[in-house]
Design a protein around this motif. Structure first.
Motif, PDB file in Angstrom:
ATOM      1  N   GLU A   1      94.299 -40.091 -49.919  1.00 30.46           N
ATOM      2  CA  GLU A   1      95.502 -40.636 -50.560  1.00 30.46           C
ATOM      3  C   GLU A   1      96.060 -41.796 -49.740  1.00 30.46           C
ATOM      4  N   GLY A   2      95.216 -42.749 -49.455  1.00 31.02           N
ATOM      5  CA  GLY A   2      95.598 -43.917 -48.675  1.00 31.02           C
ATOM      6  C   GLY A   2      94.434 -44.376 -47.823  1.00 31.02           C
ATOM      7  N   ILE A   3      94.607 -45.516 -47.175  1.00 30.66           N
ATOM      8  CA  ILE A   3      93.574 -46.082 -46.316  1.00 30.66           C
ATOM      9  C   ILE A   3      93.694 -45.492 -44.912  1.00 30.66           C
ATOM     10  N   ILE A   4      92.553 -45.261 -44.266  1.00 29.97           N
ATOM     11  CA  ILE A   4      92.579 -44.801 -42.886  1.00 29.97           C
ATOM     12  C   ILE A   4      93.122 -45.931 -42.011  1.00 29.97           C
TER      13      ILE A   4
ATOM     14  N   TYR B   1      84.539 -44.936 -38.372  1.00 31.38           N
ATOM     15  CA  TYR B   1      85.526 -44.936 -39.451  1.00 31.38           C
ATOM     16  C   TYR B   1      85.905 -46.380 -39.769  1.00 31.38           C
ATOM     17  N   THR B   2      85.864 -46.740 -41.056  1.00 32.62           N
ATOM     18  CA  THR B   2      86.299 -48.062 -41.476  1.00 32.62           C
ATOM     19  C   THR B   2      87.393 -47.922 -42.533  1.00 32.62           C
ATOM     20  N   ASP B   3      87.972 -49.057 -42.899  1.00 32.83           N
ATOM     21  CA  ASP B   3      89.067 -49.044 -43.876  1.00 32.83           C
ATOM     22  C   ASP B   3      88.601 -49.333 -45.290  1.00 32.83           C
ATOM     23  N   GLN B   4      87.286 -49.342 -45.521  1.00 35.77           N
ATOM     24  CA  GLN B   4      86.778 -49.737 -46.833  1.00 35.77           C
ATOM     25  C   GLN B   4      86.286 -48.545 -47.642  1.00 35.77           C
ATOM     26  N   ALA B   5      86.905 -48.355 -48.826  1.00 36.22           N
ATOM     27  CA  ALA B   5      86.503 -47.309 -49.762  1.00 36.22           C
ATOM     28  C   ALA B   5      85.225 -47.742 -50.496  1.00 36.22           C
TER      29      ALA B   5
ATOM     30  N   GLN C   1      92.399 -43.612 -35.955  1.00 34.28           N
ATOM     31  CA  GLN C   1      91.686 -42.360 -35.702  1.00 34.28           C
ATOM     32  C   GLN C   1      91.446 -42.247 -34.209  1.00 34.28           C
ATOM     33  N   SER C   2      91.462 -41.025 -33.693  1.00 34.62           N
ATOM     34  CA  SER C   2      91.055 -40.801 -32.307  1.00 34.62           C
ATOM     35  C   SER C   2      90.374 -39.448 -32.207  1.00 34.62           C
ATOM     36  N   PHE C   3      89.502 -39.329 -31.219  1.00 32.20           N
ATOM     37  CA  PHE C   3      88.735 -38.112 -30.993  1.00 32.20           C
ATOM     38  C   PHE C   3      88.669 -37.868 -29.505  1.00 32.20           C
ATOM     39  N   CYS C   4      89.276 -36.790 -29.042  1.00 33.54           N
ATOM     40  CA  CYS C   4      89.249 -36.415 -27.636  1.00 33.54           C
ATOM     41  C   CYS C   4      88.424 -35.143 -27.522  1.00 33.54           C
ATOM     42  N   LYS C   5      87.190 -35.286 -27.101  1.00 32.25           N
ATOM     43  CA  LYS C   5      86.222 -34.195 -27.116  1.00 32.25           C
ATOM     44  C   LYS C   5      86.776 -32.951 -26.424  1.00 32.25           C
ATOM     45  N   GLY C   6      86.737 -31.828 -27.133  1.00 30.14           N
ATOM     46  CA  GLY C   6      87.182 -30.571 -26.582  1.00 30.14           C
ATOM     47  C   GLY C   6      88.669 -30.314 -26.695  1.00 30.14           C
ATOM     48  N   LEU C   7      89.445 -31.311 -27.150  1.00 32.82           N
ATOM     49  CA  LEU C   7      90.895 -31.141 -27.193  1.00 32.82           C
ATOM     50  C   LEU C   7      91.484 -31.402 -28.570  1.00 32.82           C
ATOM     51  N   MET C   8      91.453 -32.657 -29.028  1.00 32.86           N
ATOM     52  CA  MET C   8      92.180 -33.005 -30.240  1.00 32.86           C
ATOM     53  C   MET C   8      91.517 -34.180 -30.933  1.00 32.86           C
ATOM     54  N   GLN C   9      91.560 -34.149 -32.265  1.00 35.39           N
ATOM     55  CA  GLN C   9      91.194 -35.327 -33.033  1.00 35.39           C
ATOM     56  C   GLN C   9      92.242 -35.528 -34.116  1.00 35.39           C
ATOM     57  N   GLU C  10      92.403 -36.780 -34.516  1.00 39.03           N
ATOM     58  CA  GLU C  10      93.468 -37.091 -35.467  1.00 39.03           C
ATOM     59  C   GLU C  10      93.067 -38.249 -36.361  1.00 39.03           C
ATOM     60  N   LEU C  11      93.578 -38.202 -37.582  1.00 41.04           N
ATOM     61  CA  LEU C  11      93.378 -39.253 -38.570  1.00 41.04           C
ATOM     62  C   LEU C  11      94.737 -39.608 -39.164  1.00 41.04           C
ATOM     63  N   LEU C  12      95.056 -40.903 -39.152  1.00 41.75           N
ATOM     64  CA  LEU C  12      96.268 -41.388 -39.803  1.00 41.75           C
ATOM     65  C   LEU C  12      95.847 -42.059 -41.100  1.00 41.75           C
ATOM     66  N   ILE C  13      96.176 -41.403 -42.225  1.00 45.60           N
ATOM     67  CA  ILE C  13      95.804 -41.895 -43.547  1.00 45.60           C
ATOM     68  C   ILE C  13      97.086 -42.291 -44.261  1.00 45.60           C
ATOM     69  N   GLY C  14      97.260 -43.579 -44.484  1.00 45.48           N
ATOM     70  CA  GLY C  14      98.549 -44.039 -44.979  1.00 45.48           C
ATOM     71  C   GLY C  14      99.601 -43.705 -43.940  1.00 45.48           C
ATOM     72  N   ASN C  15     100.607 -42.908 -44.304  1.00 46.82           N
ATOM     73  CA  ASN C  15     101.617 -42.451 -43.343  1.00 46.82           C
ATOM     74  C   ASN C  15     101.515 -40.946 -43.094  1.00 46.82           C
ATOM     75  N   SER C  16     100.336 -40.368 -43.388  1.00 46.77           N
ATOM     76  CA  SER C  16     100.114 -38.940 -43.190  1.00 46.77           C
ATOM     77  C   SER C  16      99.158 -38.734 -42.023  1.00 46.77           C
ATOM     78  N   LEU C  17      99.601 -37.963 -41.029  1.00 50.45           N
ATOM     79  CA  LEU C  17      98.803 -37.701 -39.839  1.00 50.45           C
ATOM     80  C   LEU C  17      98.187 -36.308 -39.929  1.00 50.45           C
TER      81      LEU C  17
ATOM     82  N   THR D   1      78.251 -40.465 -45.516  1.00 51.08           N
ATOM     83  CA  THR D   1      79.401 -41.337 -45.348  1.00 51.08           C
ATOM     84  C   THR D   1      80.619 -40.513 -44.934  1.00 51.08           C
ATOM     85  N   VAL D   2      81.594 -41.180 -44.354  1.00 52.78           N
ATOM     86  CA  VAL D   2      82.853 -40.527 -44.024  1.00 52.78           C
ATOM     87  C   VAL D   2      83.527 -40.028 -45.296  1.00 52.78           C
ATOM     88  N   GLY D   3      83.434 -40.837 -46.362  1.00 56.40           N
ATOM     89  CA  GLY D   3      84.021 -40.430 -47.628  1.00 56.40           C
ATOM     90  C   GLY D   3      83.468 -39.117 -48.135  1.00 56.40           C
TER      91      GLY D   3
END
Length: 522
Positions: free
Chosen positions: A251-254, A213-217, A257-273, A240-242
């Motif tokens: 609706e914002g820049i990434i 994941y990168t911050d470039q659109a 990000q984190s990925f915990c195999k088998g449990l949880m993954q998350e993306l923070l885009i702007g201020n939205s998680l 691509t990720v896009g």
């Protein structure tokens, strides 16, 4: 239009897996006018086999002789070796280090063909001589790729703004002293002229696929095949990720990000998680999707990740810190982190989050390091995750660590051993030094090892990382440093449990960029 002539009468298999050499000219299979024979094209050990199996990094050597008819000027001819429609060498003698390229064409079974192109530039004619077995059948070629990350992958940022990845050469993660060579610039090798660009904000790795994941659109990174799978060969970017993660532009820049195999993954885009389970390596975020949590400024998960009681910490735009996790049966779970005075912990920045590395599942210690103003504090809690109701989080205490490591800073990395050891180490990577203390005593840390250049990535690798038990062992600690003047990184493989932080190996290969992530393949 060129005329194509072939020195073999069994063309069906070859034509099924390859196109034309240089252009889409007509195929001509008439008799030869200039060439009497081609000799010395046999491969030892082929016999009557139909397949030639090549292995990357091995050398394929051929030194044929072309005999021309009387009166033909041999000096007027040139020679090319063509593998899967990609010219791999010129000249009659071939000494080729086998390596699959992005230009090579293979069919769905991973087969291609290989020939010697004999060219007459004056007449524009090109002849092909295919390798054959003893029965005269054209050999079908396969290439076994060795860049497969059996040990692990690293992701690095280059001076030109592009992002690359590489893998550690080897087959056994339990022999870190053998990690001496790296493969680098794999994305460019298999996908040129495409590039990943921007700054890395996260990674996810399943063993067979890697997401950067990168911050470039508009691409925001890429999903890369890291092992052979169906029609997708190793190294190929499958999107691509896009395109794969977002249905439309986010609706914002990434941010993170984190990925915990088998449990949880998350993306923070702007201020939205956005939080999801980790059954798939990427989560699809539809246009206009409702965020799991709004007004989030920063996230940080506990490392090392394991199946036992994983959690993350979020800092809101208000400065409040909240503990949270994802449960497959109960969904998103969240509660405040107490400050010890009856209120909610607030801070300007999260500096480190880590947990007691153990297989037990009750009353674990968790630690959150924060910055408030110019001061740094380390908060200690215990926590127990419940199958119903709220998890039990208990404030234990805090310690001022402003003066640690010669003066704490925002860019340090904090982590523990992968499994519990007698001294229960806490490590702090800051600048060119790896500091160490006990997370039990929280005494002032001491330098455990110094490096010639600043540390940019650190990762503790354990056996069975997604199922920690009493048999789980710590294999090694990977440290990457970056020399800004040379613009290269170096990998160190350590036994961080020893008093002197013994080096298993110092990897010889220079990495042409700054390594920002390392992910072990287990």
């Amino acid at each position: 239009m060129k005329i194509f002539k072939y020195l073999t009468v069994t063309l069906a298999a070859a034509l099924a897996v390859t196109g034309c050499y240089n252009d889409k000219g007509s195929y001509y299979t008439g008799s030869w006018t200039d060439i009497a024979a081609v000799e010395g094209m046999s491969i030892p050990g082929i016999g009557t086999n139909y397949y030639l199996n090549l292995v990357e990094e091995e050398t394929l050597s051929l030194n044929p002789t072309v005999r021309f008819n009387p009166g033909v000027d041999a000096s007027a001819f040139t020679y090319d070796w063509v593998m899967g429609n990609d010219t791999i060498a010129s000249g009659l003698k071939l000494d080729w280090t086998v390596m699959r390229s992005s230009k090579m064409e293979f069919n769905e079974s991973g087969h291609t063909s290989f020939w010697l192109a004999i060219n007459n530039p004056k007449s524009g004619e090109n002849w092909r001589y295919y390798l054959q077995n003893e029965n005269g059948n054209v050999l079908i070629v396969t290439i076994t790729q060795t860049m497969s990350p059996k040990i692990g992958v690293f992701v690095y940022e280059k001076e030109d703004g592009s992002v690359e990845w590489g893998s550690v050469k080897g087959s056994n993660s339990a022999t870190p002293e053998a990690f001496t060579t790296l493969y680098t610039d794999i994305f460019a090798h298999y996908n040129a002229p495409s590039k990943m660009e921007g700054s890395v904000v996260g990674t996810a790795f399943s063993g067979s696929q890697l997401i950067v994941y990168t911050d470039q659109a508009p691409d925001f990174g890429a999903l890369i095949q890291t092992a052979e799978s169906g029609t997708n060969p190793l190294g190929i970017s499958v999107g691509t990720v896009g395109d794969l993660v977002f249905d439309g532009m986010p609706e914002g820049i990434i941010k993170e990000q984190s990925f915990c195999k088998g449990l949880m993954q998350e993306l923070l885009i702007g201020n939205s998680l956005f939080i999801d389970d980790a059954d798939n390596i990427y989560q699809m975020i539809l246009s206009g999707a409702e965020a799991t949590q709004d007004n989030v400024e920063q996230i940080m998960g506990a490392k090392p990740y394991a199946n036992q009681m994983h959690f993350s910490v979020q800092r809101l735009t208000s400065g409040e810190l909240w503990y949270y996790r994802y449960d497959a049966n109960r969904g998103y779970l969240r509660q405040i982190l107490p400050d010890g005075n009856g209120g909610t912990l607030k801070a300007d920045k999260i500096i480190g989050v880590f947990r007691q590395p153990t297989f037990i599942d009750k009353q674990l210690k968790m630690f959150v390091a924060v910055k408030s103003g110019a001061a740094y504090q380390l908060y200690t809690y215990t926590y127990e995750q419940k199958t119903s109701g709220q998890d039990i989080i208990t404030y234990v205490g805090k310690k001022d660590i402003t003066g640690w490591t010669g003066g704490m800073s925002d860019d340090c990395a904090m982590f523990t051993n992968g499994v519990e050891v007698p001294l229960n180490y806490l490590y702090i990577a800051k600048g060119s030094d790896l500091w160490r203390t006990s997370y039990e005593s929280l005494a002032d840390p001491q330098v455990a090892k110094s490096f010639p250049a600043p540390i940019t990535a650190a990762e503790v690798v354990i056996t069975t990382p997604n199922r920690v038990t009493t048999d789980t062992e710590e294999l090694y600690t990977a440290i990457f440093t970056y020399d800004a003047s040379a613009k290269t990184s170096k990998m160190y493989v350590l036994d961080a449990r020893t008093d002197d932080v013994k080096a298993y190996s110092e990897v010889e290969t220079a990495i042409p960029g700054k390594v920002v992530r390392y992910l072990a393949n287990q």
